[in-house]
Structures are given as structure tokens and as C-alpha cells.
Design a protein around this motif. Structure first.
Motif, PDB file in Angstrom:
ATOM      1  N   ILE A   1     -10.131   0.595 -12.242  1.00 18.66           N
ATOM      2  CA  ILE A   1      -9.708   0.514 -10.840  1.00 18.66           C
ATOM      3  C   ILE A   1      -9.879  -0.934 -10.390  1.00 18.66           C
ATOM      4  N   ALA A   2      -8.804  -1.533  -9.911  1.00 13.57           N
ATOM      5  CA  ALA A   2      -8.807  -2.952  -9.536  1.00 13.57           C
ATOM      6  C   ALA A   2      -9.465  -3.101  -8.171  1.00 13.57           C
ATOM      7  N   ILE A   3     -10.799  -3.093  -8.165  1.00 13.63           N
ATOM      8  CA  ILE A   3     -11.524  -3.121  -6.890  1.00 13.63           C
ATOM      9  C   ILE A   3     -11.389  -4.473  -6.202  1.00 13.63           C
ATOM     10  N   GLU A   4     -11.125  -5.524  -6.957  1.00 11.50           N
ATOM     11  CA  GLU A   4     -10.861  -6.816  -6.296  1.00 11.50           C
ATOM     12  C   GLU A   4      -9.566  -6.760  -5.492  1.00 11.50           C
ATOM     13  N   GLU A   5      -8.526  -6.178  -6.083  1.00  5.19           N
ATOM     14  CA  GLU A   5      -7.254  -6.038  -5.362  1.00  5.19           C
ATOM     15  C   GLU A   5      -7.414  -5.124  -4.148  1.00  5.19           C
ATOM     16  N   ALA A   6      -8.306  -4.153  -4.256  1.00  2.94           N
ATOM     17  CA  ALA A   6      -8.586  -3.265  -3.122  1.00  2.94           C
ATOM     18  C   ALA A   6      -9.430  -3.971  -2.061  1.00  2.94           C
ATOM     19  N   GLY A   7      -9.869  -5.183  -2.356  1.00  4.88           N
ATOM     20  CA  GLY A   7     -10.605  -5.968  -1.362  1.00  4.88           C
ATOM     21  C   GLY A   7     -12.089  -5.670  -1.296  1.00  4.88           C
ATOM     22  N   SER A   8     -12.613  -4.913  -2.243  1.00  2.00           N
ATOM     23  CA  SER A   8     -14.043  -4.591  -2.223  1.00  2.00           C
ATOM     24  C   SER A   8     -14.866  -5.885  -2.266  1.00  2.00           C
ATOM     25  N   LEU A   9     -15.943  -5.910  -1.514  1.00  4.60           N
ATOM     26  CA  LEU A   9     -16.789  -7.092  -1.429  1.00  4.60           C
ATOM     27  C   LEU A   9     -18.063  -6.933  -2.245  1.00  4.60           C
TER      28      LEU A   9
ATOM     29  N   MET B   1       0.832  -1.206   0.000  1.00  2.68           N
ATOM     30  CA  MET B   1       0.000   0.000   0.000  1.00  2.68           C
ATOM     31  C   MET B   1       0.860   1.247   0.000  1.00  2.68           C
ATOM     32  N   SER B   2       0.593   2.111  -0.961  1.00  2.00           N
ATOM     33  CA  SER B   2       1.435   3.302  -0.991  1.00  2.00           C
ATOM     34  C   SER B   2       0.607   4.558  -1.166  1.00  2.00           C
ATOM     35  N   SER B   3       0.936   5.310  -2.161  1.00  2.05           N
ATOM     36  CA  SER B   3       0.495   6.686  -2.331  1.00  2.05           C
ATOM     37  C   SER B   3      -1.001   6.831  -2.602  1.00  2.05           C
ATOM     38  N   ILE B   4      -1.698   7.413  -1.643  1.00  2.00           N
ATOM     39  CA  ILE B   4      -3.106   7.746  -1.831  1.00  2.00           C
ATOM     40  C   ILE B   4      -3.206   8.945  -2.765  1.00  2.00           C
ATOM     41  N   LYS B   5      -4.106   8.839  -3.722  1.00  2.00           N
ATOM     42  CA  LYS B   5      -4.296   9.925  -4.685  1.00  2.00           C
ATOM     43  C   LYS B   5      -5.686  10.522  -4.490  1.00  2.00           C
ATOM     44  N   TYR B   6      -5.748  11.839  -4.517  1.00  2.00           N
ATOM     45  CA  TYR B   6      -7.026  12.542  -4.429  1.00  2.00           C
ATOM     46  C   TYR B   6      -7.374  13.092  -5.809  1.00  2.00           C
ATOM     47  N   PHE B   7      -8.323  12.446  -6.459  1.00  2.00           N
ATOM     48  CA  PHE B   7      -8.767  12.902  -7.782  1.00  2.00           C
ATOM     49  C   PHE B   7      -9.874  13.936  -7.592  1.00  2.00           C
ATOM     50  N   ASP B   8      -9.739  15.098  -8.218  1.00  2.00           N
ATOM     51  CA  ASP B   8     -10.811  16.096  -8.124  1.00  2.00           C
ATOM     52  C   ASP B   8     -11.310  16.485  -9.514  1.00  2.00           C
ATOM     53  N   ALA B   9     -12.196  17.467  -9.557  1.00  2.00           N
ATOM     54  CA  ALA B   9     -12.853  17.836 -10.817  1.00  2.00           C
ATOM     55  C   ALA B   9     -11.845  18.184 -11.913  1.00  2.00           C
ATOM     56  N   ALA B  10     -10.741  18.814 -11.541  1.00  2.00           N
ATOM     57  CA  ALA B  10      -9.723  19.157 -12.545  1.00  2.00           C
ATOM     58  C   ALA B  10      -9.107  17.885 -13.123  1.00  2.00           C
ATOM     59  N   ASP B  11      -8.879  16.897 -12.263  1.00  2.00           N
ATOM     60  CA  ASP B  11      -8.357  15.612 -12.754  1.00  2.00           C
ATOM     61  C   ASP B  11      -9.368  14.939 -13.685  1.00  2.00           C
TER      62      ASP B  11
ATOM     63  N   ILE C   1     -10.938   9.137  -3.734  1.00  2.00           N
ATOM     64  CA  ILE C   1      -9.738   8.911  -2.930  1.00  2.00           C
ATOM     65  C   ILE C   1      -9.388   7.429  -3.006  1.00  2.00           C
ATOM     66  N   VAL C   2      -8.246   7.129  -3.590  1.00  2.00           N
ATOM     67  CA  VAL C   2      -7.857   5.728  -3.802  1.00  2.00           C
ATOM     68  C   VAL C   2      -6.349   5.666  -3.991  1.00  2.00           C
ATOM     69  N   SER C   3      -5.753   4.564  -3.583  1.00  2.00           N
ATOM     70  CA  SER C   3      -4.322   4.393  -3.832  1.00  2.00           C
ATOM     71  C   SER C   3      -4.066   4.282  -5.323  1.00  2.00           C
ATOM     72  N   GLU C   4      -3.030   4.948  -5.768  1.00  2.00           N
ATOM     73  CA  GLU C   4      -2.668   4.889  -7.197  1.00  2.00           C
ATOM     74  C   GLU C   4      -2.344   3.463  -7.625  1.00  2.00           C
ATOM     75  N   ASP C   5      -1.969   2.627  -6.661  1.00  2.00           N
ATOM     76  CA  ASP C   5      -1.640   1.230  -6.986  1.00  2.00           C
ATOM     77  C   ASP C   5      -2.794   0.500  -7.665  1.00  2.00           C
ATOM     78  N   TYR C   6      -4.022   0.920  -7.364  1.00  2.00           N
ATOM     79  CA  TYR C   6      -5.192   0.204  -7.884  1.00  2.00           C
ATOM     80  C   TYR C   6      -5.681   0.754  -9.228  1.00  2.00           C
ATOM     81  N   VAL C   7      -5.156   1.892  -9.639  1.00  2.00           N
ATOM     82  CA  VAL C   7      -5.657   2.539 -10.859  1.00  2.00           C
ATOM     83  C   VAL C   7      -4.784   2.163 -12.051  1.00  2.00           C
ATOM     84  N   SER C   8      -5.381   1.425 -12.988  1.00  2.00           N
ATOM     85  CA  SER C   8      -4.628   0.963 -14.158  1.00  2.00           C
ATOM     86  C   SER C   8      -4.438   2.097 -15.161  1.00  2.00           C
ATOM     87  N   GLU C   9      -3.568   1.847 -16.126  1.00  2.00           N
ATOM     88  CA  GLU C   9      -3.256   2.869 -17.131  1.00  2.00           C
ATOM     89  C   GLU C   9      -4.465   3.251 -17.971  1.00  2.00           C
ATOM     90  N   ASP C  10      -5.426   2.343 -18.087  1.00  2.00           N
ATOM     91  CA  ASP C  10      -6.585   2.652 -18.926  1.00  2.00           C
ATOM     92  C   ASP C  10      -7.778   3.151 -18.119  1.00  2.00           C
TER      93      ASP C  10
END
Lengths: 213, 213
Positions: B176-184, A1-11, B164-173
Motif C-alpha cells: 500500500i503506497a502510504i506515501e502517495e496516500a499522504g501518511s505522515l 482519488m477514486s474507488s474506495i475499497k472495503y477489505f474484509d475477512a473474506a478478502d 478501508i482504502v482507495s484501490e489506487d494505493y494498493v499495488s499488485e503485490d
């Protein structure tokens, strides 16, 4: 687990269109995987993969799904209004590739059943085709169209007229074991998932500890 | 697999009330597991487990959820209208018992955060509490109330203001890998499920074979 990103309207504004669609479709969490079956007044059948089916109520038994704006041809929508019926069919691992393929934009005169290789099943009570291969099939009568003004999408609501399922999956308390039936979950636009049960919890009350059923 | 059962309107009518609720709540398929956070004008926070969150659109980014008739006290609804904000927080295995417990009917002056032992997290952009422990948190501005006449339920729609989410879960396209984030996922009223990915499919087109991404 690492860097939390805050996506907002500009993103959001800076996102490329396809990225944006995939990103926002991920946010709601796991979605149901269902095939919606309809037919037109000439009997041409249509099949459409829908991940937005939602429970609306138990008495009367109502279910709905979100449809994108009808500014372009939407066979499911036209058929549903013309006949007043549709079916909802759970997708399992044996048919999920065919189910996903049904989301391709086929011409109205081509039935997705034939195009993707699934079989129709008809019953007297419902003027719409079931997916024979599905293990949980629901026949519905169209009840209400609810317009969402924020983006011109539509919530279409039907009343459950018939449920077709093996008795093996129906528990004594009414719970249908959809995991045992192999029903899948969807993430974003194109991710498919099996499930693994963590159990059921008892009804929650303020001063009582939860139990596993 | 054995005896297929055809349930019809007569069967539905014969169902005992709790059986009926559990049965019809099973039909939509797997549901998302989310905690909705709100606060009243005095700053008392509220948390509510919701399994009906649905994607409404990506541009503008809209999400909705179904609320039962407001004939009785509904803190989430009152707070959402009073402040104009709510949060959606994915539920993972570490907090699902607390999440389920939040569905108990606590008095308005008691915060479910305290009652079930989850922590609030506040951000400037959104006048509603996030669940600190959640790994995918969405802040929304209330946009539209859509009334469903068939049973007096309500579809409440918000526009996503913050994710608000860790960048680790957000793919290039954008996936968002919600399974890896443990979402049920949830089945019926009280079943909780982990997921196991079957992969992602390519965009479906009529004359092209699907590929796994």
C-alpha cells in the motif's frame, strides 16, 4: 482519488501469502529503520534490520522491538539472551542498501557486518557491536521478554545504557533532529523514505491553540 | 559533523524531566502517525493520537500499540475493553493539526471528534468510529492485553477486521503506497514529517544483489 475499497475477512483469506504479508505490513504506517547489533558468547557479531522498534518509556528509559516466533534459529534473540546486551543503530541513506541486505538469512557463523560491508564499533559499557557508520546509536541492557499469545511473537525490551550522537542534532529541549541526522523511515517490508519536516507542534491543551515550535 | 557525545546513565539522571521525555522519545526513530477511534457503551466517541502502532503479524492479521500505565483515566483503554473494538486511522497533512490537538486531555464526556473538528464514519462490522477524513482506515477487534512489567505500560493487540482504502494505493503485490496516500511520520513527541520515497528493494538473499523494485 477514486474507488474506495472495503477489505474484509473474506478478502484477507483470499489473499495469496506474499501479497497478504506485504499488505498487512503496510497498515501500521511509517516504521523506524534500525539495525540491531548483538554478539554471541564467542564474539561472533550479528546484525539485523528491524522496523518494529518502539518507545516504551522514558523513566526508566526503555525501548522494545517485536521478534517473530523463535521456532527457527534467531541469532539476534539467542545472542541477546546469552549476553544481555544489544544495540539499536539508526539507518541513513548512506547505509540503507547494506541494512536491507542484512535481512538475508546468513548462517550463524557469518557476521552480517562482514557480509554487507558495515563496520563494528565497540564500547566498554555494552557487550554488543554498534554500527560505526550510524549517526544515532543506542546501547541497551536486556530487561524483559514479553510473550504475545495471539501469534507467538515476542516483545523484547531493553533499558538504554548509552546514547551516541553528535551534539549538533540534540536541541536545547531534548529533541533529537533525526531528520537532520538522515534517519530513514520504512513502509511495509521494503520501502525506504527520506523525510521532510512539517515542523513541531506545541503541547496540546483543551483550551489553547496549537503553535508551531 | 562535529562533536560526538556519549550520553550515559549519569547524564540521563541529570536530565530535566521534560528534556528527558523528549530525548528518549526521539530514539526509536520515525514513528507512525495514527488516530485511534473508540466509543463507550453510551456511544460517546473518543479519538487519540498514537505514535506507537506496530505490526504484530499478518496471519492472523494483528496490530498493537503501547498504552501508558492506566493509573489515571484512559478513555481509549476503557472503551476498547468495554466494546471490544477500535479503529486505526492514518494521519495526513490535511488533518495533522487536528490530530495533534486530539492529544489534549479532554473530559470523558467530550468527544475529541467535536473538539478538534474531525468527522466520524461508522460501519456495521466495527463498534468504533473511523475518522472520515483519513485515507487509510483499519477496523480491529480487541484480542489481547500484554502487560509490560518493567514500567507498567501495556501492549494492546487487535485483529484486523476491515481495511478501508482507495484501490489506487494498493499495488499488485499487496504494497500500500502510504506515501502517495499522504501518511505522515512522527519524530519524538511533536515533530511531523512528509516522506519522499527512495524506492523499494527486492527480497534480500545471501548470494544475490539487491534490486530496486
Amino acid at each position: 482519488m477514486s474507488s474506495i475499497k472495503y477489505f474484509d475477512a473474506a478478502d484477507f483469506q483470499a489473499m495469496e501469502k506474499r501479497f497478504r504479508t506485504t499488505f498487512f505490513n503496510s497498515l501500521s504506517g511509517f516504521k523506524s529503520a534500525n539495525l540491531i547489533g548483538t554478539q554471541d558468547t564467542k564474539g561472533i557479531t550479528n546484525l539485523s534490520l528491524v522496523s518494529s522498534v518502539v518507545h516504551i518509556g522514558a523513566n526508566p528509559p526503555l525501548m522494545g522491538f517485536i521478534m517473530r516466533p523463535v521456532s527457527v534459529q534467531r541469532d539476534t534473540y539467542q545472542n541477546l539472551l546469552a549476553t544481555g546486551y544489544f544495540t539499536i543503530n539508526h539507518v541513513h541513506e548512506g547505509i540503507y542498501a547494506a541494512a536491507h541486505q542484512s535481512s538475508a538469512r546468513y548462517p550463524a557463523e557469518i557476521s552480517e557486518f562482514d557480509a554487507v560491508g558495515l563496520n563494528r564499533e565497540f564500547r566498554e559499557a555494552v557487550k554488543a557491536p554498534y554500527v560505526a557508520e550510524s549517526r544515532l546509536k543506542i546501547g541497551l541492557v536486556f530487561r524483559e521478554q514479553v510473550n504475545i499469545h495471539a501469534n507467538e511473537t515476542i516483545l523484547l525490551i531493553g533499558e538504554v545504557a548509552e546514547v551516541i550522537v553528535s551534539e549538533d542534532y540534540v536541541s536545547e529541549d531534548g529533541y533529537i533532529a533525526i531528520e537532520e541526522a538522515g534517519s530513514l523511515a520504512i513502509s511495509s517490508l521494503d520501502g525506504y523514505h527520506r523525510t521532510s519536516s512539517l515542523g513541531r507542534f506545541s503541547y496540546a491543551k483543551p483550551d489553547r491553540d496549537l503553535k508551531k515550535l
